[in-house]
Scaffold this active site. Structure first.
Site, PDB file in Angstrom:
ATOM      1  CG  HIS A  14       2.889   5.039   1.562  1.00  0.00           C
ATOM      2  ND1 HIS A  14       4.219   4.765   1.790  1.00  0.00           N
ATOM      3  CD2 HIS A  14       2.891   6.134   0.761  1.00  0.00           C
ATOM      4  CE1 HIS A  14       4.976   5.632   1.163  1.00  0.00           C
ATOM      5  NE2 HIS A  14       4.203   6.469   0.524  1.00  0.00           N
ATOM      6  CB  CYS A  33       5.496  11.379   2.561  1.00  0.00           C
ATOM      7  SG  CYS A  33       6.265  11.302   0.953  1.00  0.00           S
ATOM      8  CG  HIS A  39       1.082   9.949  -0.762  1.00  0.00           C
ATOM      9  ND1 HIS A  39       1.355  10.015   0.581  1.00  0.00           N
ATOM     10  CD2 HIS A  39       2.170   9.406  -1.338  1.00  0.00           C
ATOM     11  CE1 HIS A  39       2.572   9.541   0.812  1.00  0.00           C
ATOM     12  NE2 HIS A  39       3.092   9.155  -0.342  1.00  0.00           N
ATOM     13  CG  HIS A  41       4.218   6.191  -4.145  1.00  0.00           C
ATOM     14  ND1 HIS A  41       4.821   7.336  -4.604  1.00  0.00           N
ATOM     15  CD2 HIS A  41       4.151   6.321  -2.802  1.00  0.00           C
ATOM     16  CE1 HIS A  41       5.109   8.120  -3.579  1.00  0.00           C
ATOM     17  NE2 HIS A  41       4.711   7.536  -2.470  1.00  0.00           N
ATOM     18  CG  ASP A  79      -2.376  -3.897  -7.813  1.00  0.00           C
ATOM     19  OD1 ASP A  79      -1.775  -2.807  -7.911  1.00  0.00           O
ATOM     20  OD2 ASP A  79      -3.212  -4.282  -8.649  1.00  0.00           O
ATOM     21  CG  HIS A  80      -5.604  -1.182  -7.015  1.00  0.00           C
ATOM     22  ND1 HIS A  80      -4.672  -1.654  -7.908  1.00  0.00           N
ATOM     23  CD2 HIS A  80      -6.264  -0.207  -7.657  1.00  0.00           C
ATOM     24  CE1 HIS A  80      -4.777  -0.990  -9.046  1.00  0.00           C
ATOM     25  NE2 HIS A  80      -5.744  -0.089  -8.912  1.00  0.00           N
ATOM     26  CD  GLU A 125       7.765   5.880  -2.270  1.00  0.00           C
ATOM     27  OE1 GLU A 125       7.305   5.241  -1.321  1.00  0.00           O
ATOM     28  OE2 GLU A 125       8.423   6.922  -2.124  1.00  0.00           O
TER      29      GLU A 125
END
Ligand code: NI
Length: 136
Positions: A14, A33, A39, A41, A79-80, A125
């Site tokens: 995100h 961020c 980037h 998490h 996910d991903h 996170e």
């Protein structure tokens, strides 16, 4: 009343960037961020449900069923993925707070159907930061 928690995991990308602001202001508020090229998490998701124990099973809820629900409706969806662009109905700012509420809104009615009540979504996170959302 007893509480039980299932932990699941997903990875996602995100950025936090308010398009109404200048790049300078975004960098000053969001720091790294706001990085334009995203980037990622490693999110840890803790779903706590509450209810009365079923005397036939000794369970509030069958954890296998809860895990299947979380995986199918939440972690496999996120996910991903890039939370800013890939996820329908995700708020424009996919902060940990907003992602936790997004997950609550998906799971709360389905956990009700399983005969329990969603108590809290805890979304971690980083090692240092997590959010808890109790539905209000
Ligand atoms: Ni981030």
């Amino acid at each position: 009343m007893i509480y039980i928690t299932r932990k699941e995991h997903f990875n996602a990308a995100h950025k936090l960037f308010n398009p109404a602001w200048s790049e300078e202001k975004n960098n000053s508020v969001f720091g790294k961020c706001a990085n334009k090229n995203w980037h990622g998490h490693n999110y840890e998701l803790f779903v706590t449900v509450k209810g009365e124990i079923n005397p036939d099973t000794g369970f509030v809820v069958n954890l296998k069923d809860l895990s299947t629900l979380i995986r199918k409706d939440v972690t496999e969806v996120l996910d991903h993925k890039n939370l800013n662009v890939d996820i329908k109905d995700m708020p424009i700012m996919p902060s940990t707070e907003n992602v936790a509420i997004f997950i609550w809104d998906i799971l709360a009615p389905k956990i009700k159907e399983m005969g329990a009540t969603l108590h809290v979504i805890k979304l971690q996170e980083t090692d240092s930061n997590y959010v808890e959302y109790f539905g209000e």
